[in-house]
Design a protein around this motif. Structure first.
Motif, short mmCIF file in Angstrom:
data_model
loop_
_atom_site.label_atom_id
_atom_site.label_comp_id
_atom_site.label_asym_id
_atom_site.label_seq_id
_atom_site.Cartn_x
_atom_site.Cartn_y
_atom_site.Cartn_z
N TYR A 27 -71.13 31.05 28.14
CA TYR A 27 -71.60 30.13 29.17
C TYR A 27 -71.17 30.62 30.55
CZ TYR A 27 -66.75 28.52 29.17
OH TYR A 27 -65.39 28.47 29.26
N ALA A 28 -71.92 30.19 31.56
CA ALA A 28 -71.56 30.41 32.96
C ALA A 28 -71.86 29.11 33.69
CB ALA A 28 -72.38 31.56 33.56
N THR A 29 -70.83 28.48 34.24
CA THR A 29 -71.00 27.21 34.91
C THR A 29 -70.73 27.35 36.41
OG1 THR A 29 -68.70 26.49 34.62
CG2 THR A 29 -70.25 26.02 32.84
N PHE A 30 -71.37 26.48 37.19
CA PHE A 30 -71.24 26.51 38.64
C PHE A 30 -70.96 25.08 39.11
CE2 PHE A 30 -74.37 29.50 37.04
CZ PHE A 30 -73.80 30.71 37.42
N PHE A 31 -69.79 24.90 39.68
CA PHE A 31 -69.36 23.58 40.15
C PHE A 31 -69.32 23.59 41.67
CE2 PHE A 31 -65.49 20.69 40.83
CZ PHE A 31 -66.25 19.54 40.85
N PHE A 32 -70.16 22.75 42.27
CA PHE A 32 -70.27 22.68 43.74
C PHE A 32 -69.82 21.31 44.24
CE2 PHE A 32 -74.06 25.87 43.83
CZ PHE A 32 -73.19 26.89 43.48
N PRO A 33 -68.52 21.05 44.28
CA PRO A 33 -68.06 19.77 44.83
C PRO A 33 -68.33 19.70 46.33
CG PRO A 33 -66.20 21.25 44.53
CD PRO A 33 -67.40 21.94 43.93
N GLN A 34 -68.50 18.51 46.82
CA GLN A 34 -68.83 18.34 48.24
C GLN A 34 -67.69 17.71 49.05
OE1 GLN A 34 -71.96 19.52 49.62
NE2 GLN A 34 -71.63 20.55 47.67
N ILE A 35 -66.56 17.45 48.41
CA ILE A 35 -65.44 16.83 49.11
C ILE A 35 -64.95 17.69 50.27
CG2 ILE A 35 -63.71 17.83 47.56
CD1 ILE A 35 -62.06 15.31 47.90
N GLY A 36 -65.07 19.02 50.13
CA GLY A 36 -64.59 19.91 51.18
C GLY A 36 -65.63 20.25 52.22
N HIS A 37 -66.84 19.71 52.07
CA HIS A 37 -67.93 20.03 52.98
C HIS A 37 -67.97 19.02 54.11
CE1 HIS A 37 -71.90 21.04 54.49
NE2 HIS A 37 -71.95 22.08 53.68
N GLY A 38 -68.00 19.50 55.35
CA GLY A 38 -68.06 18.61 56.50
C GLY A 38 -69.44 18.00 56.68
N PRO A 39 -69.60 17.02 57.56
CA PRO A 39 -68.51 16.44 58.38
C PRO A 39 -67.65 15.48 57.55
CG PRO A 39 -70.57 15.31 58.83
CD PRO A 39 -70.92 16.45 57.90
N TRP A 40 -66.38 15.38 57.92
CA TRP A 40 -65.44 14.54 57.19
C TRP A 40 -65.30 13.21 57.93
CZ3 TRP A 40 -64.38 19.69 58.56
CH2 TRP A 40 -64.56 20.61 57.52
N ASN A 41 -66.26 12.33 57.68
CA ASN A 41 -66.30 11.07 58.42
C ASN A 41 -65.14 10.15 58.08
OD1 ASN A 41 -68.77 11.77 59.71
ND2 ASN A 41 -69.91 11.16 57.88
N ASP A 42 -64.53 10.35 56.91
CA ASP A 42 -63.42 9.49 56.50
C ASP A 42 -62.06 10.09 56.85
OD1 ASP A 42 -63.62 11.58 54.74
OD2 ASP A 42 -63.39 10.37 52.93
N ARG A 43 -62.05 11.18 57.63
CA ARG A 43 -60.78 11.79 58.00
C ARG A 43 -60.01 10.87 58.94
NH1 ARG A 43 -59.11 14.83 62.44
NH2 ARG A 43 -61.25 14.89 63.27
N PRO A 44 -58.76 10.54 58.61
CA PRO A 44 -57.96 9.68 59.50
C PRO A 44 -57.78 10.36 60.86
CG PRO A 44 -56.93 9.87 57.33
CD PRO A 44 -58.03 10.88 57.38
N GLU A 45 -57.83 9.59 61.93
CA GLU A 45 -57.71 10.15 63.27
C GLU A 45 -56.36 10.83 63.48
OE1 GLU A 45 -58.58 7.38 66.32
OE2 GLU A 45 -60.62 6.96 65.63
N SER A 46 -55.36 10.38 62.72
CA SER A 46 -54.03 10.97 62.86
C SER A 46 -53.90 12.30 62.14
CB SER A 46 -52.98 10.00 62.31
OG SER A 46 -53.23 9.71 60.93
#
Length: 326
Positions: free
Chosen positions: A105-124
């Motif tokens: 098998y060959a699998t490809f996992f493309f999570p999007q958590i690391g893809h911007g824009p990061w609208n939920d990023r805390p301002e701090s």
């Protein structure tokens, strides 16, 4: 993404090519490692949190040769985790089943958590701190897959590749981003390969490109391919050859560049300026004033763009059966 799996640079504008205007492409496969896996009876599957709505991404999903497409957002109550986590859980279950059935098998996992824009990023939290936090999360996800491979005694016979498709591209991702230019910040991505083919830890200091991944994967799996298929080379050969590398990014930054003769060059149409630098970061002290050198940059990038259009045309005309000359 297309460059990673086809071993070819993109044209300056995909949306003016036959890939998206030719309706006769049918079910032909885009030449690349995934099509080769399919021809060698290797199970292939793609896992994402949702189905992309970008036309080029959809084309790649349809014509790359992937057997199964899993989009977590289409499956309610499959997991208590986020869509990224649900996609990961499905991939883990499939991996276990393939191992139990003694199937390749060959699998490809493309999570999007690391893809911007990061609208939920805390301002701090800074962009860097946010990136580090997301990296830790995704590293833990990789650990879940590794634990399965260890438990099934398959880790030593499995190749694992971790990378990204691009760096920061917009001010929506980073308010301090400088549009109209290319840089290390926009192009430099991590690349990690775990394979029994490598003895110990190897660090490749030579410049490499996404187009090098397809021939690298083909070589690791022992899959032969036509000499003229890829514009890239296996990454372990990168330090042994003199070659030019290209940074086509006109559709994002209105700027393109290339590496050659141990220097980086950029033509920023947005700024109306040309640059020459020893690294992939350009400043005002590196603006090209010499007209002949400016013309050299124009000629080089124009020739490259024409070559890429010709290569894609050859794919369309052959219904994805082969690719044109290097």
């Amino acid at each position: 993404i297309l460059s990673i799996f086809t071993g070819n640079y993109p044209p300056r504008n995909y949306y003016q090519t036959c890939l998206l205007t030719d309706t006769a492409l049918g079910e032909g496969l885009i030449p690349g490692v995934i099509a080769d896996f399919r021809r060698n009876d290797v199970n292939t599957a793609l896992y994402m949190p949702y189905k992309p709505d970008v036309p080029l991404d959809l084309l790649w999903h349809q014509n790359s040769g992937i057997d199964e497409h899993f989009y977590a957002s289409f499956h309610e109550n499959i997991s208590e985790r986020t869509n990224d986590g649900a996609a990961l859980d499905k991939m883990k279950a499939d991996i276990e089943q393939w191992i139990d059935n003694d199937e390749q098998y060959a699998t490809f996992f493309f999570p999007q958590i690391g893809h911007g824009p990061w609208n939920d990023r805390p301002e701090s939290t800074t962009i860097v701190e946010n990136g580090q936090s997301l990296t830790i999360t995704q590293d833990a996800w990789l650990g879940e897959v590794v634990e399965i491979l260890k438990r099934k005694n398959k880790l030593d016979t499995t190749t694992i590749i971790v990378t990204g498709d691009h760096g920061v591209r917009t001010v929506g991702e980073d308010p301090d981003f400088s549009p109209g230019t290319i840089s290390d910040y926009t192009f430099h991505v991590p690349l990690f390969i775990y394979s029994k083919q490598f003895q110990g830890k190897n660090i490749i200091d030579a410049f490499t490109s996404h187009v090098d991944l397809a021939p690298t994967i083909s070589e690791l799996y022992g899959i032969s391919y036509p000499d003229l298929r890829y514009q890239g080379i296996p990454i372990w050969e990168a330090g042994n050859v003199e070659r030019e590398l290209y940074f086509p990014a006109g559709w994002y930054y209105n700027a393109d560049g290339f590496y050659g003769n141990q220097n980086f060059y950029m033509w920023s149409r947005a700024l109306g300026l040309f640059y020459e630098s020893e690294d992939l970061d350009f400043n005002n002290d590196e603006v090209i004033s010499d007209q002949d050198k400016k013309q050299m940059v124009i000629n080089k990038l124009s020739a490259f763009n024409k070559l890429q259009m010709d290569r894609l045309t050859s794919i369309c005309e052959s219904n994805f059966s082969q690719i044109g000359a290097r």
